[in-house]
Design a protein around this motif. Structure first.
Motif, short mmCIF file in Angstrom:
data_model
loop_
_atom_site.label_atom_id
_atom_site.label_comp_id
_atom_site.label_asym_id
_atom_site.label_seq_id
_atom_site.Cartn_x
_atom_site.Cartn_y
_atom_site.Cartn_z
N LEU A 29 0.98 -1.19 0.00
CA LEU A 29 0.05 0.08 0.05
C LEU A 29 1.08 1.19 0.19
CD1 LEU A 29 -2.61 -0.92 2.21
CD2 LEU A 29 -3.06 -0.54 -0.23
N LEU A 30 2.01 1.25 0.83
CA LEU A 30 2.87 2.57 0.66
C LEU A 30 3.49 2.41 -0.52
CD1 LEU A 30 4.66 1.97 3.91
CD2 LEU A 30 3.03 3.62 3.46
N LEU A 31 3.61 1.44 -1.28
CA LEU A 31 4.34 1.64 -2.60
C LEU A 31 3.46 2.23 -3.62
CD1 LEU A 31 6.52 1.14 -4.67
CD2 LEU A 31 5.67 -1.51 -4.89
N PHE A 32 2.12 1.54 -3.38
CA PHE A 32 0.97 2.18 -4.21
C PHE A 32 0.64 3.74 -4.19
CE2 PHE A 32 -3.84 2.73 -4.16
CZ PHE A 32 -4.05 2.48 -5.72
N VAL A 33 0.79 4.24 -2.74
CA VAL A 33 0.61 5.55 -2.58
C VAL A 33 1.71 6.35 -3.21
CG1 VAL A 33 0.70 7.32 -0.54
CG2 VAL A 33 -0.89 5.22 -0.42
N GLU A 34 2.92 5.98 -3.03
CA GLU A 34 4.16 6.56 -3.63
C GLU A 34 4.15 6.65 -5.09
OE1 GLU A 34 7.58 4.62 -2.42
OE2 GLU A 34 7.56 4.77 -0.29
N ARG A 35 3.45 5.67 -5.82
CA ARG A 35 3.23 5.78 -7.34
C ARG A 35 2.22 6.78 -7.67
NH1 ARG A 35 7.67 4.37 -7.17
NH2 ARG A 35 8.53 2.36 -7.45
N LEU A 36 1.15 6.73 -6.80
CA LEU A 36 0.12 7.79 -6.92
C LEU A 36 0.66 9.21 -6.79
CD1 LEU A 36 -2.85 6.12 -5.50
CD2 LEU A 36 -2.59 6.52 -7.87
N GLN A 37 1.66 9.24 -5.94
CA GLN A 37 2.13 10.66 -5.50
C GLN A 37 3.01 11.26 -6.54
OE1 GLN A 37 3.92 10.00 -1.85
NE2 GLN A 37 1.86 10.73 -0.58
N GLU A 38 3.30 10.22 -7.50
CA GLU A 38 4.27 10.51 -8.66
C GLU A 38 3.47 11.35 -9.94
OE1 GLU A 38 6.54 7.07 -10.16
OE2 GLU A 38 7.60 6.98 -8.10
N LYS A 39 2.22 11.16 -9.69
CA LYS A 39 1.35 11.74 -10.95
C LYS A 39 1.02 13.11 -10.28
CE LYS A 39 -0.13 7.44 -12.53
NZ LYS A 39 0.42 7.13 -13.92
N PRO A 40 1.59 14.16 -11.28
CA PRO A 40 1.39 15.56 -11.11
C PRO A 40 -0.18 15.93 -10.98
CG PRO A 40 2.21 15.14 -12.99
CD PRO A 40 2.34 13.84 -12.58
#
Length: 139
Positions: A98-109
């Motif tokens: 889930l943390l990885l999922f959130v990190e990947r979503l945060q990469e989307k500007p």
């Protein structure tokens, strides 16, 4: 028998036990898989290719025998080979995902924090109830 008189009887038996599998391997390759008889070429490359093919046939036969007769599974062998790795419980592994999922979503500007949390809540809602409850505590 051994020429090294410093070895104990147990060590000699242990070493011979390790060699026994190799002896059986070559005996099967020579007797049943025609290691010595099929290749009549004098070319080094052809002989190397022939030996590789015979050894590959042996591996296929050994795998087939294991799957048909041996109660152990490849999964069990996998778990035995990674015993030195630390155990991670399922919930902890999911928390890391889930943390990885959130990190990947945060990469989307284009996504702000509220949209990311909405995506995460939607993901958790789609999971089975018990798993979703445990992961909500982590997230």
């Amino acid at each position: 028998m051994t020429t090294d008189m410093s070895l104990t009887a147990e060590e000699v038996i242990r070493i011979y036990g390790k060699r026994w599998g190799i002896e059986v391997f070559f005996k099967v390759c020579k007797s049943f898989l025609r290691l010595e008889k099929d290749c009549r070429s004098l070319s080094y490359d052809a002989m190397t290719a022939h030996v590789s093919i015979v050894f590959t046939r042996y591996m296929f036969l050994a795998l087939e025998q294991r799957e048909c007769k041996d109660a152990r599974s490849l999964g069990k062998l996998f778990y035995l080979s990674v015993d030195e790795l630390p155990d991670v419980c399922f919930v902890e592994a999911m928390r890391l995902l889930l943390l990885l999922f959130v990190e990947r979503l945060q990469e989307k500007p284009m996504l702000d924090e509220g949209e990311i949390q909405g995506q995460l809540k939607g993901f958790l809602k789609e999971l089975p109830v018990l798993l979703s409850q445990k992961l909500r505590k982590c997230a």
